[in-house]
Motif scaffolding. Structure first.
Motif, PDB file in Angstrom:
ATOM      1  N   GLU A  62     -19.371   9.661  14.634  1.00  0.00           N
ATOM      2  CA  GLU A  62     -18.357  10.556  14.551  1.00  0.00           C
ATOM      3  C   GLU A  62     -18.592  11.842  15.469  1.00  0.00           C
ATOM      4  O   GLU A  62     -17.796  12.563  15.908  1.00  0.00           O
ATOM      5  CB  GLU A  62     -18.296  11.020  13.011  1.00  0.00           C
ATOM      6  CG  GLU A  62     -19.382  12.116  12.888  1.00  0.00           C
ATOM      7  CD  GLU A  62     -20.751  11.603  12.270  1.00  0.00           C
ATOM      8  OE1 GLU A  62     -21.470  12.437  12.013  1.00  0.00           O
ATOM      9  OE2 GLU A  62     -20.811  10.610  12.655  1.00  0.00           O
ATOM     10  N   ILE A  63     -19.810  11.647  16.177  1.00  0.00           N
ATOM     11  CA  ILE A  63     -20.342  12.955  17.061  1.00  0.00           C
ATOM     12  C   ILE A  63     -19.324  12.925  18.340  1.00  0.00           C
ATOM     13  O   ILE A  63     -19.109  11.772  19.039  1.00  0.00           O
ATOM     14  CB  ILE A  63     -21.523  12.859  17.411  1.00  0.00           C
ATOM     15  CG1 ILE A  63     -22.418  13.212  16.029  1.00  0.00           C
ATOM     16  CG2 ILE A  63     -21.899  13.826  18.661  1.00  0.00           C
ATOM     17  CD1 ILE A  63     -23.897  13.088  16.501  1.00  0.00           C
ATOM     18  N   GLN A  64     -18.727  13.903  18.865  1.00  0.00           N
ATOM     19  CA  GLN A  64     -17.770  13.917  19.940  1.00  0.00           C
ATOM     20  C   GLN A  64     -18.510  14.548  21.278  1.00  0.00           C
ATOM     21  O   GLN A  64     -17.866  14.225  22.400  1.00  0.00           O
ATOM     22  CB  GLN A  64     -16.743  14.914  19.479  1.00  0.00           C
ATOM     23  CG  GLN A  64     -15.633  14.382  18.458  1.00  0.00           C
ATOM     24  CD  GLN A  64     -14.710  15.472  18.032  1.00  0.00           C
ATOM     25  OE1 GLN A  64     -15.090  16.414  17.382  1.00  0.00           O
ATOM     26  NE2 GLN A  64     -13.511  15.091  18.340  1.00  0.00           N
ATOM     27  N   ALA A  65     -19.525  15.468  20.958  1.00  0.00           N
ATOM     28  CA  ALA A  65     -19.985  15.909  22.237  1.00  0.00           C
ATOM     29  C   ALA A  65     -21.421  16.041  22.063  1.00  0.00           C
ATOM     30  O   ALA A  65     -22.116  16.288  20.954  1.00  0.00           O
ATOM     31  CB  ALA A  65     -19.341  17.205  22.354  1.00  0.00           C
ATOM     32  N   ALA A  66     -22.168  16.408  23.256  1.00  0.00           N
ATOM     33  CA  ALA A  66     -23.428  16.742  23.312  1.00  0.00           C
ATOM     34  C   ALA A  66     -24.089  17.478  24.450  1.00  0.00           C
ATOM     35  O   ALA A  66     -23.300  17.394  25.523  1.00  0.00           O
ATOM     36  CB  ALA A  66     -24.282  15.264  23.149  1.00  0.00           C
ATOM     37  N   SER A  67     -25.189  18.255  24.172  1.00  0.00           N
ATOM     38  CA  SER A  67     -25.925  18.541  25.435  1.00  0.00           C
ATOM     39  C   SER A  67     -26.955  17.900  25.698  1.00  0.00           C
ATOM     40  O   SER A  67     -27.430  17.331  25.161  1.00  0.00           O
ATOM     41  CB  SER A  67     -26.433  20.151  25.162  1.00  0.00           C
ATOM     42  OG  SER A  67     -25.325  21.098  24.880  1.00  0.00           O
ATOM     43  N   VAL A  68     -27.178  17.940  27.004  1.00  0.00           N
ATOM     44  CA  VAL A  68     -28.278  16.951  27.590  1.00  0.00           C
ATOM     45  C   VAL A  68     -29.053  17.980  28.374  1.00  0.00           C
ATOM     46  O   VAL A  68     -28.917  18.784  29.373  1.00  0.00           O
ATOM     47  CB  VAL A  68     -27.780  15.845  28.652  1.00  0.00           C
ATOM     48  CG1 VAL A  68     -28.917  15.044  29.152  1.00  0.00           C
ATOM     49  CG2 VAL A  68     -26.620  14.843  27.883  1.00  0.00           C
ATOM     50  N   ALA A  69     -30.468  18.107  27.742  1.00  0.00           N
ATOM     51  CA  ALA A  69     -31.418  18.912  28.444  1.00  0.00           C
ATOM     52  C   ALA A  69     -32.835  18.276  28.268  1.00  0.00           C
ATOM     53  O   ALA A  69     -33.739  18.810  27.920  1.00  0.00           O
ATOM     54  CB  ALA A  69     -31.504  20.352  27.430  1.00  0.00           C
ATOM     55  N   VAL A  70     -32.896  16.829  28.604  1.00  0.00           N
ATOM     56  CA  VAL A  70     -34.172  16.083  28.820  1.00  0.00           C
ATOM     57  C   VAL A  70     -34.551  16.472  30.151  1.00  0.00           C
ATOM     58  O   VAL A  70     -33.721  17.036  31.150  1.00  0.00           O
ATOM     59  CB  VAL A  70     -33.575  14.801  28.679  1.00  0.00           C
ATOM     60  CG1 VAL A  70     -33.468  14.421  27.219  1.00  0.00           C
ATOM     61  CG2 VAL A  70     -32.595  14.169  29.735  1.00  0.00           C
ATOM     62  N   PRO A  71     -35.923  15.883  30.635  1.00  0.00           N
ATOM     63  CA  PRO A  71     -36.112  16.200  32.167  1.00  0.00           C
ATOM     64  C   PRO A  71     -35.037  15.514  33.107  1.00  0.00           C
ATOM     65  O   PRO A  71     -34.528  14.618  32.755  1.00  0.00           O
ATOM     66  CB  PRO A  71     -37.456  15.300  32.212  1.00  0.00           C
ATOM     67  CG  PRO A  71     -37.877  15.547  30.797  1.00  0.00           C
ATOM     68  CD  PRO A  71     -36.616  15.450  29.866  1.00  0.00           C
ATOM     69  N   THR A  72     -34.850  16.193  34.356  1.00  0.00           N
ATOM     70  CA  THR A  72     -34.044  15.810  35.166  1.00  0.00           C
ATOM     71  C   THR A  72     -33.906  14.193  35.475  1.00  0.00           C
ATOM     72  O   THR A  72     -32.688  13.726  35.675  1.00  0.00           O
ATOM     73  CB  THR A  72     -33.796  16.649  36.536  1.00  0.00           C
ATOM     74  OG1 THR A  72     -34.063  18.079  36.194  1.00  0.00           O
ATOM     75  CG2 THR A  72     -32.625  16.336  37.361  1.00  0.00           C
TER      76      THR A  72
END
Length: 338
Positions: A62-72
């Protein structure tokens, strides 16, 4: 929230904060390959923890969005998995390690119909937004961004870690192609460039000097620029801006020591939540950024900072790093350091 390091924890904190303020968003989970770190952030902000994106997507469709803050270096693969699972994304800066990777992200987002915002945080700084309407024809910039050394973001050079914020802002202010780059940089405490000085010349004739330093004894986030009959001083940290005008260029200015120069403090929009070190009327840029992202997802609208913007800043940053390497070869920096 994918990635539970310093950046990821801050994203989780603000998403949780936005939810308590009535913004229509819910922090569902935190993902990190370091499960102990994921568990700690999840406990702190009241959500679930997962050790992989696969675990998340198989249990929370059901998740619609996410932030990505892993190593580049992991941005592309993480973004691919999340977009294929139907999520819109906010990807922290730098958006990728190469232009080829950004082009792949652009292609994927178009193919899958996903919204992707790039985390150039300073676009949402209230002082930057206040300055933008008074820009006419900027011709000279002096920018300083300095930080005390930490173990954060040592997977990239200071150009991609710190300076890229200012590159994005100046590129958006000048709106002209870069004609020439001169740069010098040195590794001090890490294996990558920790301090750099850069001079950009644009086709418009504008010149911009940048200094980025992550081994400083103080924290500085300042930009000054000149345009016809005006000098503008912007402090990112304090979120304030002053305009010095010759004559009556700006109404309501206060005379300075020189009566021909009027000084105007720009009106800064008030925010609901103050950031650390800020007066209580200033909105934390990360809060403004994530609110904007949530609204883009809800309205299916284009983000303030899209993949093309991230690509533009990355292209110039990579050209700067190439210029630093070339300068190092010319002066034989390794020999000088022995």
């Amino acid at each position: 929230m994918v990635g539970a390091g310093a950046f990821g924890r801050n994203h989780a904190r603000v998403y949780r904060q936005l939810a308590t303020e009535g913004v229509p968003v819910e922090l569902v989970a935190v993902v990190d390959s370091d499960t102990a770190r994921a568990d700690a952030v999840a406990r702190e902000f009241g959500c679930r923890a997962f050790g992989s994106i696969e675990q998340l997507t198989t249990t929370h469709r059901e998740i619609q969005a996410a932030s990505v803050a892993v190593p580049t270096v992991h941005h592309l693969e993480a973004a691919r998995q999340l977009m294929e699972a139907g999520m819109d994304l906010l990807i922290e800066k730098p958006v990728a390690t190469s232009l080829g990777e950004v082009d792949e992200l652009i292609s994927l987002s178009r193919k899958l119909g996903r919204i992707v915002q790039v985390g150039h945080l300073e676009r949402f700084n209230a002082a930057v937004q206040a300055v933008r309407p008074v820009i006419t024809q900027p011709m000279f910039f002096e920018v300083h961004r300095m930080s005390v050394f930490t173990a954060r973001s040592l997977d990239v050079d200071v150009v991609l870690d710190l300076m890229i914020h200012d590159l994005d802002i100046v590129l958006s202010f000048v709106n002209s192609k870069v004609r020439e780059i001169r740069a010098v940089g040195l590794p001090i405490l890490s294996g990558k460039v920790d301090i750099a000085n850069v001079r950009l010349e644009f086709e418009s004739g504008c010149v911009a000097n940048f200094t980025a330093n992550r081994v400083s004894t103080e924290r500085v986030r300042k930009m000054r620029f000149f345009q016809p009959r005006q000098y503008i001083s912007l402090d990112y940290s304090r979120q304030d801006a002053l305009v010095f005008s010759v004559g009556d260029e700006m109404a309501g200015g206060v005379p300075s020591v020189n009566p021909q120069i009027q000084v105007t403090k720009l009106e800064i929009p008030a925010g609901l939540q103050a950031a650390p070190r800020l007066p209580p009327t200033r909105e934390e840029p990360l809060q403004a950024e994530l609110k904007s992202f949530v609204e883009c997802v809800r309205q299916r609208s284009q983000p303030e900072v899209g993949l093309e913007d991230g690509r533009r800043a990355l292209r110039v940053a990579l050209e700067i790093l190439a210029a630093i390497q070339e300068h190092g070869r010319k002066v034989d920096i390794e020999r000088l350091g022995r």
